[in-house]
Design an enzyme around this catalytic site. Structure first.
Site, short mmCIF file in Angstrom:
data_model
loop_
_atom_site.label_atom_id
_atom_site.label_comp_id
_atom_site.label_asym_id
_atom_site.label_seq_id
_atom_site.Cartn_x
_atom_site.Cartn_y
_atom_site.Cartn_z
N ASN A 253 0.88 -1.23 -0.02
CA ASN A 253 -0.02 0.12 -0.02
C ASN A 253 0.90 1.24 0.05
O ASN A 253 1.55 1.61 0.75
CB ASN A 253 -0.88 0.01 1.22
CG ASN A 253 -1.79 1.18 1.19
OD1 ASN A 253 -1.76 2.38 0.42
ND2 ASN A 253 -2.30 1.45 2.61
N TRP A 254 1.07 1.69 -1.19
CA TRP A 254 1.99 3.09 -1.30
C TRP A 254 1.42 4.28 -0.63
O TRP A 254 2.03 5.50 -0.31
CB TRP A 254 2.17 3.35 -2.81
CG TRP A 254 3.12 2.37 -3.58
CD1 TRP A 254 3.16 1.02 -3.01
CD2 TRP A 254 3.47 2.48 -4.86
NE1 TRP A 254 3.88 0.38 -3.95
CE2 TRP A 254 4.23 1.03 -5.10
CE3 TRP A 254 3.66 3.45 -5.72
CZ2 TRP A 254 4.82 0.84 -6.29
CZ3 TRP A 254 4.34 3.01 -6.85
CH2 TRP A 254 4.88 1.93 -7.09
N LYS A 255 -0.05 4.14 -0.21
CA LYS A 255 -0.49 5.64 0.32
C LYS A 255 -0.44 6.78 -0.44
O LYS A 255 -0.35 6.38 -1.87
CB LYS A 255 -0.18 5.59 1.71
CG LYS A 255 -0.22 4.46 2.82
CD LYS A 255 -0.18 4.34 4.07
CE LYS A 255 -0.15 3.22 4.75
NZ LYS A 255 -0.09 3.06 6.19
N HIS B 125 -9.41 0.93 4.93
CA HIS B 125 -8.02 1.24 5.76
C HIS B 125 -8.42 1.98 6.97
O HIS B 125 -8.95 2.89 6.96
CB HIS B 125 -7.03 1.55 4.66
CG HIS B 125 -5.67 1.54 5.47
ND1 HIS B 125 -5.18 2.69 6.25
CD2 HIS B 125 -4.55 0.78 5.06
CE1 HIS B 125 -4.36 2.31 6.57
NE2 HIS B 125 -3.48 1.23 5.88
N GLU C 76 -6.74 4.50 7.92
CA GLU C 76 -6.68 5.77 7.70
C GLU C 76 -7.74 6.58 7.16
O GLU C 76 -8.26 7.75 7.29
CB GLU C 76 -5.30 6.32 6.91
CG GLU C 76 -4.00 5.71 7.56
CD GLU C 76 -3.03 5.17 6.89
OE1 GLU C 76 -3.07 5.37 5.64
OE2 GLU C 76 -1.84 4.75 7.67
N GLU D 97 -4.89 -5.21 10.43
CA GLU D 97 -3.90 -4.10 10.73
C GLU D 97 -4.09 -3.46 12.15
O GLU D 97 -5.18 -2.65 12.13
CB GLU D 97 -4.10 -3.05 9.47
CG GLU D 97 -3.80 -3.51 8.29
CD GLU D 97 -3.15 -2.50 7.22
OE1 GLU D 97 -2.16 -2.72 6.77
OE2 GLU D 97 -3.95 -1.47 6.85
N GLY E 125 2.76 2.12 10.98
CA GLY E 125 3.85 3.11 10.86
C GLY E 125 4.36 3.63 12.00
O GLY E 125 5.19 4.59 12.13
N SER F 192 3.77 -2.14 10.14
CA SER F 192 5.16 -2.21 10.30
C SER F 192 5.86 -3.57 10.13
O SER F 192 7.00 -4.04 10.55
CB SER F 192 5.65 -1.93 11.98
OG SER F 192 5.38 -0.54 12.19
P1 13P Z 1 3.33 0.44 7.77
O1 13P Z 1 3.85 -0.88 7.17
O2 13P Z 1 4.16 1.54 7.08
O3 13P Z 1 3.32 0.35 9.02
O4 13P Z 1 1.84 0.38 7.08
C1 13P Z 1 0.93 -0.59 7.30
C2 13P Z 1 -0.28 -0.02 6.38
O5 13P Z 1 -0.97 0.37 6.77
C3 13P Z 1 -0.47 -0.90 5.16
O6 13P Z 1 -2.02 -0.67 4.78
#
Ligand code: 13P
Length: 250
Positions: free
Chosen positions: A9-11, A95, A97, A167, A173, A213
């Site tokens: 997931n590149w966000k 997600h 976020e 997640e 993160g 992470s």
């Molecule tokens: P990180 O791997 O940067 O913790 O992010 C996980 C994530 O939100 C994947 O969708």
């Protein structure tokens, strides 16, 4: 069919030039990836069509969100039907976020899941508890509610077509990963609930990914657990050699 998936997931990261460069690097690595691992990348919406026409056959592309309606006056949005028409066959939904910053709810996730399934786009349904929910022992209740809410009204055959990503929000993160035993415990619970919502046979086919992470240093241990079928990777998916190492850690 293998349940193994590594999805990146590149966000909201990378310019178009950086996107092309990373796709190029991944394409070069793709030949050596294990054939039983499905690899998916999810760049920002703006780049999806350009990426989709440039990836190797064993590198799949996902959107990070979509709208539940097929078309209409929804300025700024993109539908599952539009994704499908651009040959984008996967979509991350719910997600944390999006739940935190964009008002996503289990009901809106559910509507989007239905719309993806109707169009033949595979939803990657994200669930996971907040830190305070884990600290107060509510993780199982939260995860079950999100799972039931997101998959509400789906037939067993439809549930079988979904990918689930667990997640824990406190691990995203933050550099804090769930231990492999913590991940296995929740993943096994999720599979039990999926069996209740569909059938054991269907639940046994569904990929349940861990996210939070996840990096080359811990992926081997996490992916070794029986109910962890791979990862939804954020930060480490932005670097070709890290992402490649994650894929090859099976
Ligand atoms: P990180 O791997 O940067 O913790 O992010 C996980 C994530 O939100 C994947 O969708």
């Amino acid at each position: 069919m293998s349940r193994k998936i590594v999805a990146g997931n590149w966000k909201m990261n990378k310019s178009i030039a950086e996107t092309h460069a990373l796709v190029q690097e991944l394409n070069e690595m793709a030949r050596a990836w294990p054939s039983d691992v499905k690899v998916i990348i999810s760049p920002p919406m703006l780049y999806l069509t350009q990426v989709a026409v440039n990836v190797e056959d064993n590198l799949h592309v996902a959107a990070q969100n979509c709208h539940a309606e097929k078309s209409g006056a929804y300025t700024g949005e993109v539908s599952a039907a539009q994704l499908k028409s651009s040959e984008i066959n996967f979509c991350i939904l719910g997600h944390s976020e999006r739940r935190q910053y964009f008002g996503e709810t289990d009901a809106s996730v559910n509507a989007k899941v239905k719309s993806c399934l109707a169009e033949g786009v595979t939803p990657i349904v994200c669930i996971g508890e907040l830190l305070e929910e884990r600290e107060t022992g509510k993780e199982f209740t939260i995860v079950e509610a999100q799972l039931r809410g997101g998959l509400k009204g789906l037939s067993s055959a439809e549930i079988e077509k979904c990918i689930v990503a667990y997640e824990p929000v406190w691990a995203i993160g933050t550099g804090k990963t769930a231990s492999s035993d913590q991940a296995q415990e929740i993943h096994a619970f999720i599979r039990t609930k999926l069996a209740e919502l569909s059938s054991q046979e269907a639940a046994d086919k569904i990929s349940i990914l861990y996210g939070g992470s996840c990096k080359p240093a811990n992926s081997k241990e996490i992916f070794s657990k029986p109910d962890v079928d791979g990862g939804l990777i954020g930060g480490a998916s932005l670097n070709a050699s890290d992402f490649n190492a994650l894929i090859n850690s099976y």
